[in-house]
Structure formats: C-alpha cells, structure tokens
Motif scaffolding. Structure first.
Motif, PDB file in Angstrom:
ATOM      1  N   GLU A 135      -8.463  -9.181  -5.271  1.00 41.00           N
ATOM      2  CA  GLU A 135      -8.920 -10.507  -6.320  1.00 41.00           C
ATOM      3  C   GLU A 135      -9.197 -11.881  -6.481  1.00 41.00           C
ATOM      4  N   HIS A 136      -8.181 -12.674  -5.446  1.00 45.09           N
ATOM      5  CA  HIS A 136      -7.447 -13.772  -5.565  1.00 45.09           C
ATOM      6  C   HIS A 136      -7.701 -14.565  -3.983  1.00 45.09           C
ATOM      7  N   ASN A 137      -8.285 -13.666  -3.397  1.00 46.09           N
ATOM      8  CA  ASN A 137      -8.438 -13.586  -2.054  1.00 46.09           C
ATOM      9  C   ASN A 137      -8.939 -14.979  -1.469  1.00 46.09           C
ATOM     10  N   THR A 138      -9.144 -15.773  -0.836  1.00 49.05           N
ATOM     11  CA  THR A 138      -9.981 -17.190   0.376  1.00 49.05           C
ATOM     12  C   THR A 138     -10.112 -16.578   1.603  1.00 49.05           C
ATOM     13  N   GLY A 139     -10.984 -16.803   2.089  1.00 37.64           N
ATOM     14  CA  GLY A 139     -10.835 -17.250   4.039  1.00 37.64           C
ATOM     15  C   GLY A 139     -12.020 -16.066   4.100  1.00 37.64           C
ATOM     16  N   VAL A 140     -11.671 -15.605   5.757  1.00 30.94           N
ATOM     17  CA  VAL A 140     -12.152 -15.055   6.376  1.00 30.94           C
ATOM     18  C   VAL A 140     -13.077 -14.228   5.579  1.00 30.94           C
ATOM     19  N   ALA A 141     -14.240 -13.917   5.377  1.00 34.66           N
ATOM     20  CA  ALA A 141     -15.165 -12.677   4.446  1.00 34.66           C
ATOM     21  C   ALA A 141     -14.624 -11.442   5.072  1.00 34.66           C
ATOM     22  N   GLY A 142     -15.065 -10.871   4.129  1.00 33.29           N
ATOM     23  CA  GLY A 142     -15.235  -9.565   4.383  1.00 33.29           C
ATOM     24  C   GLY A 142     -16.601  -8.845   4.883  1.00 33.29           C
ATOM     25  N   GLY A 143     -16.179  -7.391   5.201  1.00 33.72           N
ATOM     26  CA  GLY A 143     -17.485  -7.030   5.683  1.00 33.72           C
ATOM     27  C   GLY A 143     -18.272  -5.787   4.833  1.00 33.72           C
ATOM     28  N   THR A 144     -18.885  -4.997   5.255  1.00 36.04           N
ATOM     29  CA  THR A 144     -20.289  -4.776   4.170  1.00 36.04           C
ATOM     30  C   THR A 144     -20.430  -3.312   4.188  1.00 36.04           C
ATOM     31  N   PRO A 145     -20.149  -2.734   2.743  1.00 32.80           N
ATOM     32  CA  PRO A 145     -19.253  -1.333   2.983  1.00 32.80           C
ATOM     33  C   PRO A 145     -20.643  -0.024   3.064  1.00 32.80           C
ATOM     34  N   GLY A 161      -7.150  -5.567   6.430  1.00 32.92           N
ATOM     35  CA  GLY A 161      -5.872  -6.912   6.046  1.00 32.92           C
ATOM     36  C   GLY A 161      -4.853  -6.999   6.348  1.00 32.92           C
ATOM     37  N   THR A 162      -4.768  -8.207   5.241  1.00 29.90           N
ATOM     38  CA  THR A 162      -3.071  -7.785   6.239  1.00 29.90           C
ATOM     39  C   THR A 162      -2.121  -6.560   6.636  1.00 29.90           C
ATOM     40  N   THR A 163      -1.476  -6.946   7.554  1.00 29.88           N
ATOM     41  CA  THR A 163      -1.379  -5.814   8.438  1.00 29.88           C
ATOM     42  C   THR A 163       0.669  -6.842   8.870  1.00 29.88           C
ATOM     43  N   ILE A 164       0.949  -5.022   8.764  1.00 31.83           N
ATOM     44  CA  ILE A 164       2.659  -5.437   8.557  1.00 31.83           C
ATOM     45  C   ILE A 164       3.385  -5.377   9.948  1.00 31.83           C
ATOM     46  N   VAL A 165       4.296  -5.737  10.743  1.00 35.40           N
ATOM     47  CA  VAL A 165       4.783  -5.943  12.016  1.00 35.40           C
ATOM     48  C   VAL A 165       5.999  -5.759  11.885  1.00 35.40           C
ATOM     49  N   ARG A 166       6.185  -5.387  12.325  1.00 36.21           N
ATOM     50  CA  ARG A 166       8.746  -4.847  12.041  1.00 36.21           C
ATOM     51  C   ARG A 166       9.047  -5.751  14.020  1.00 36.21           C
ATOM     52  N   GLY A 203      -8.272 -11.691   5.545  1.00 27.99           N
ATOM     53  CA  GLY A 203      -8.840 -10.873   7.127  1.00 27.99           C
ATOM     54  C   GLY A 203      -8.164 -11.749   8.356  1.00 27.99           C
ATOM     55  N   ALA A 204      -7.566 -12.629   7.863  1.00 26.54           N
ATOM     56  CA  ALA A 204      -6.323 -13.166   8.984  1.00 26.54           C
ATOM     57  C   ALA A 204      -5.015 -13.469   8.830  1.00 26.54           C
ATOM     58  N   SER A 205      -4.045 -12.308   8.100  1.00 23.48           N
ATOM     59  CA  SER A 205      -2.818 -12.537   7.645  1.00 23.48           C
ATOM     60  C   SER A 205      -2.103 -11.178   8.580  1.00 23.48           C
ATOM     61  N   LEU A 206      -0.969 -11.547   8.632  1.00 19.46           N
ATOM     62  CA  LEU A 206       0.143 -11.074   9.258  1.00 19.46           C
ATOM     63  C   LEU A 206       1.412 -10.635   8.827  1.00 19.46           C
ATOM     64  N   ILE A 207       2.233  -9.901   8.303  1.00 24.44           N
ATOM     65  CA  ILE A 207       3.250  -9.895   7.448  1.00 24.44           C
ATOM     66  C   ILE A 207       4.316  -9.566   8.500  1.00 24.44           C
ATOM     67  N   ILE A 208       4.902 -10.326   9.185  1.00 23.25           N
ATOM     68  CA  ILE A 208       6.659  -9.897   9.975  1.00 23.25           C
ATOM     69  C   ILE A 208       7.765  -9.702   9.393  1.00 23.25           C
ATOM     70  N   ASP A 209       8.378  -9.106   9.350  1.00 22.82           N
ATOM     71  CA  ASP A 209       9.080  -8.120   8.464  1.00 22.82           C
ATOM     72  C   ASP A 209      10.302  -8.474   9.831  1.00 22.82           C
ATOM     73  N   HIS A 210      10.999  -8.662   9.476  1.00 24.27           N
ATOM     74  CA  HIS A 210      12.563  -8.809  10.097  1.00 24.27           C
ATOM     75  C   HIS A 210      12.780  -7.849  10.230  1.00 24.27           C
ATOM     76  N   GLN A 211      13.395  -7.180  10.719  1.00 28.46           N
ATOM     77  CA  GLN A 211      14.340  -5.615  10.626  1.00 28.46           C
ATOM     78  C   GLN A 211      14.861  -5.487  11.912  1.00 28.46           C
ATOM     79  N   PRO A 212      16.008  -6.259  11.977  1.00 24.59           N
ATOM     80  CA  PRO A 212      16.960  -6.101  13.187  1.00 24.59           C
ATOM     81  C   PRO A 212      17.865  -4.747  13.530  1.00 24.59           C
ATOM     82  N   ASP A 213      18.082  -4.071  12.042  1.00 24.66           N
ATOM     83  CA  ASP A 213      18.713  -3.349  11.726  1.00 24.66           C
ATOM     84  C   ASP A 213      18.050  -1.642  12.231  1.00 24.66           C
ATOM     85  N   LEU A 214      17.279  -1.314  12.607  1.00 27.82           N
ATOM     86  CA  LEU A 214      16.346  -0.431  12.393  1.00 27.82           C
ATOM     87  C   LEU A 214      16.768   0.219  13.994  1.00 27.82           C
ATOM     88  N   PRO A 215      16.128   1.294  14.387  1.00 24.71           N
ATOM     89  CA  PRO A 215      15.995   1.686  15.234  1.00 24.71           C
ATOM     90  C   PRO A 215      14.784   1.404  16.060  1.00 24.71           C
TER      91      PRO A 215
END
Length: 325
Positions: A135-145, A161-166, A203-215
């Motif tokens: 809805e409020h996104n700019t940047g890399v274009a999406g694909g075709t359904p 889309g934005t993918t989370i890496v722990r 389409g060009a984003s990662l979220i880095i989730d800092h989780q030092p205490d999880l196994p």
C-alpha cells in the motif's frame, strides 16, 4: 559499466515434508504458479519445486526441496526464520484473513511494522510466512499474478517480500550486509533492524532479528534452506564471486543451475545466502503453456532421466496449468 548492484530478493528455498501437499498449498491456496518440477541438482533423489508469478520472474520465486526421510526442523536463532510475500494493498490482507479462515490455514492478526501492514501465517509443516502490503511501498516492482489462480488479481501475491533472518551475532551480520553486500539499515525497532538494497522496498528488504538468547535452529522440513539475492547476469556474478573469495567467506564458487547461475556463501553462522542471476529463466526447456506438467531436467541430467525417474516417487502435476476453482 558493469552492473554489479544487488537488485533485491531472488528466491527463497525451503524444505517440505510432502511435495504433493506443497504443490496443492502453493497453487490451490496461495495462488502461485508451479513453473518447474525438477530435482535437486546435488541430490537427484529429491524433488525441487519452483513456485513463481505468471511469468517465472526473478524475485517472485519460492522453491522447495522434498528430501526423503528428513526430520522436522526446529525454530531458533541463526536461521532464515520467516519468508515474506507481497500483496498490492492493505485490503488484500483482509481478503487473506477471510480466505485463511475459510481454508483452515493458521494465521495471526493484521499488524504493522516499519510503516507496512503485514499478516503472519503458517503451513502444514509449520513453515513460517508473512504477507506484507505494498500500500505504501516504493522500489522494486512486483510480479504478475498467475492467470489461472483462483485468487482475485487485486488480492494476489505478487512476489517475495520482506523476509526475516534471525541471528545471534548482530554485529557480524551488520558487517556482512553493509560492508560486503551494500545494504543500508533504514529503520530499527527493538530487536528488529530493516535493511534495504538497490531500489529498496518490500522486494529488496530483509529484517534482521537479533536473538542471541534463543537456541540455534536445527535444519529440517518446515525450515528454510537458503535465501538468494538477485544480480543482473553472469558478469555481475563473477564480480561477486571474486569479492566473496577475496574476503575468504566459505562459498561454493560458480554454479550453473541452467535456469540461472549462482554462488552460495555462508553469511553468518548457519545462514546460507546465494547470489543468483536474473536469467536465463525457467522457460528455456518448456513452453509457457505446459510448464510444470512433467519432470523437467537440465541438459546435464538428461542422460540420467531413467535413473532419476526410478529414484523419485511418481507425482502427478498434469494439472499445473489448469484454472484453479
């Protein structure tokens, strides 16, 4: 000048307990197109399924390995924890809540993070995903359904889309993203840090989730195997291979997957990244009209077709291009 810019997300490859369930979940429920049914080129007893937009565009591609007898993975840190998919609007998330309720798909509530609304959900293997609104996104274009999907076009998934890496060691991951790959941190909230590259956006984003205490996460079905980033072509890939080698990251060197070329490298503990070219694409050896209907093999495996077909169990995808109801 050579275009060496990393362009965004290329594909995510995960592990499933069942190729058959995987095929039905992604085509019948999520509305992806299965553009390629092939095998893992490093383990020919294993199916490798590619789900994309209508055209098989890079950046829309979710793939799965169906390793025989693999155990279920466990969640934890040092993993690609939650794969993101893009939809066009906030209204699309409301559609997916209703659809998931109707089809019995486990999901959370619509929430907001870094100015974008999102909806988390899981599959039959407890693989973790999220839909994120453009809805409020700019940047890399999406694909075709996919034109044969049963999801209305205005609500359809249009790519990764934005993918989370722990990670347990945020400082190391920050160094890799910023100093090696060229990402920029654009926002932070508690343990979560938003990184964007190239044109940016979902389409060009990662979220880095800092989780030092999880196994640490343990690999298995229900978890992600690796995440791939886009580069323009073989020339750009060779630039990155040299850079990764010069920095002495553990890596695969050049790998030709026929549908694209790539290099794999260990970005941080147990987190495998890949750099993959935008082409040549998935329709080199199949027509648009019949892609995914039969087992497709790259040229270097064609001589082993009989052997491979004896290894992998029969799996009917003859309806891969049939309009979903």
């Amino acid at each position: 000048m050579m275009d060496t810019q990393i362009r965004g997300l290329h594909h995510v490859t995960a592990m499933t307990s069942s190729a058959e369930k995987n095929y039905r979940f992604f085509t019948d429920i999520l509305g992806f197109r299965m553009i390629k049914k092939t095998v893992n080129q490093d383990d020919i007893a294993t199916y490798h399924l590619y789900f994309t937009d209508d055209n098989g565009a890079p950046g829309t591609d979710m793939t799965f390995f169906d390793f025989p007898n693999i155990p279920k993975g466990t969640k934890g840190t040092n993993s690609i924890a939650r794969t993101g998919y893009r939809v066009k609007s906030d209204a699309a998330l409301d559609y997916w809540v209703e659809r998931f309720d109707r089809l019995g798909v486990e999901h959370g509530q619509i929430s907001e993070r870094f100015g974008k609304k999102y909806l988390e959900f899981n599959d039959y293997d407890d693989q973790w995903y999220q839909l994120i609104s453009d809805e409020h996104n700019t940047g890399v274009a999406g694909g075709t359904p996919w034109k044969n999907s049963n999801v209305p076009e205005e609500f359809a998934i249009i790519g990764l889309g934005t993918t989370i890496v722990r990670v347990s060691n945020f400082d190391h991951m920050k160094l890799v993203l910023e100093n090696v790959l060229g990402f920029k941190e654009t926002a932070a909230d508690g343990s979560m840090h938003l990184y964007e590259i190239g044109e940016g956006g979902n389409g060009a984003s990662l979220i880095i989730d800092h989780q030092p205490d999880l196994p640490p996460a343990i690999e298995g079905y229900g978890n992600v195997h690796h995440l791939a980033l886009r580069v323009a072509d073989k020339e750009a890939l060779e630039y990155w291979i040299k850079r990764i080698n010069d920095l002495e990251f553990p890596n695969s060197g050049f790998v030709d997957r026929f549908y694209f070329q790539s290099e794999y490298f260990m970005a941080t503990t147990h987190v495998l990244f890949e750099l993959a070219t935008d082409g040549p694409g998935f329709l080199q050896d199949e027509t648009y009209e019949h892609a995914g209907e039969i087992l497709s093999l790259p040229p270097h495996l064609q001589s082993k077709r009989e052997e491979i077909e004896n290894y992998v169990r029969p799996f009917d995808t003859s309806d891969a291009n049939t309009k979903r109801k």
